[in-house]
Design an enzyme around this catalytic site. Sequence first.
Site, PDB file in Angstrom:
ATOM      1  N   HIS A  40     -28.710 -54.710 -12.901  1.00 45.50           N
ATOM      2  CA  HIS A  40     -29.270 -54.518 -11.559  1.00 45.50           C
ATOM      3  C   HIS A  40     -28.190 -53.946 -10.648  1.00 45.50           C
ATOM      4  O   HIS A  40     -27.018 -53.893 -11.024  1.00 45.50           O
ATOM      5  CB  HIS A  40     -29.763 -55.859 -10.991  1.00 45.50           C
ATOM      6  CG  HIS A  40     -28.633 -56.807 -10.731  1.00 45.50           C
ATOM      7  ND1 HIS A  40     -28.107 -57.611 -11.709  1.00 45.50           N
ATOM      8  CD2 HIS A  40     -27.916 -57.051  -9.607  1.00 45.50           C
ATOM      9  CE1 HIS A  40     -27.107 -58.316 -11.209  1.00 45.50           C
ATOM     10  NE2 HIS A  40     -26.965 -57.996  -9.934  1.00 45.50           N
ATOM     11  N   HIS A 127     -22.999 -49.535  -7.813  1.00 44.21           N
ATOM     12  CA  HIS A 127     -22.715 -49.524  -9.246  1.00 44.21           C
ATOM     13  C   HIS A 127     -23.546 -50.595  -9.954  1.00 44.21           C
ATOM     14  O   HIS A 127     -24.063 -51.495  -9.313  1.00 44.21           O
ATOM     15  CB  HIS A 127     -21.225 -49.790  -9.507  1.00 44.21           C
ATOM     16  CG  HIS A 127     -20.834 -51.198  -9.178  1.00 44.21           C
ATOM     17  ND1 HIS A 127     -20.594 -51.617  -7.885  1.00 44.21           N
ATOM     18  CD2 HIS A 127     -20.674 -52.286  -9.971  1.00 44.21           C
ATOM     19  CE1 HIS A 127     -20.292 -52.907  -7.908  1.00 44.21           C
ATOM     20  NE2 HIS A 127     -20.338 -53.340  -9.147  1.00 44.21           N
TER      21      HIS A 127
END
Length: 186
Positions: A40, A127
Site C-alpha cells: 500500500h 513510495h
Amino acid sequence: MRLFIAINFSDEIKELLGKLMRALRQIPADLKWVAEENLHLTLQFLGEVAPERIGAISEGIEKAAAGSKPFMLSLAGVGVFPSVERPRVLWVGVDGEVASLIGLQRKVQKEMGLLGFASDKKKFSAHLTLARARTPQGFTAVMAKAQEFANKGAFGTARVGSIELMQSELLPGGPRYSVLFRAILS
C-alpha cells in the site's frame, strides 16, 4: 487500535510487484519482505487510536477525499531509505499524477491535524515499501537486481479512486491489515 490512512492497489498491481519481490527473494539477503497483500501507499500513520475516534477520523477522511478527483499513478523505479550504505527500506517509487497525490496527502494531513494527529516530521515521499533490511548483508545485490527490473519500465499503472482507513494488527507471522473505512474521491 493501530491505524493508518492509505491508498490500496488492485490485486493485479500487487501481483506485478509480488513477481518482482519473488525474483528478489532468490538473492540471499537479510531482508524482511512485506506480504504481497499488504502492499500500500501510506498517506498518514496515526498510531494507537481509541476505537471511539474512528467516526471522527472517517469524517475527516471523507472531507479530504471530497475535494480530490481520481488520478493515475504509475509504480516505477526503486530506491532505498536512508542510503545504500545504510539500507533500512527497499521501495518502489510512484510516478504519474504525483501533484494530485501530494495534494490529497496534504488534505488528509490537514484534516487529521484538526483532530490532533501530528503530521509526519519527514517530508512526504510517495513510495511502496517492499522490504526492510535487518542488516546490510546481501542488500547491494538485491538493489542491483531491483534496478535491472526497474530499468525495463513501470511495474504497473493504477487509477486511484479512494483512500482507506486501515487497521494494522501486529501478529507473530507479520502484520494483518484490514479496511475500516473507505472514502471515494469525488
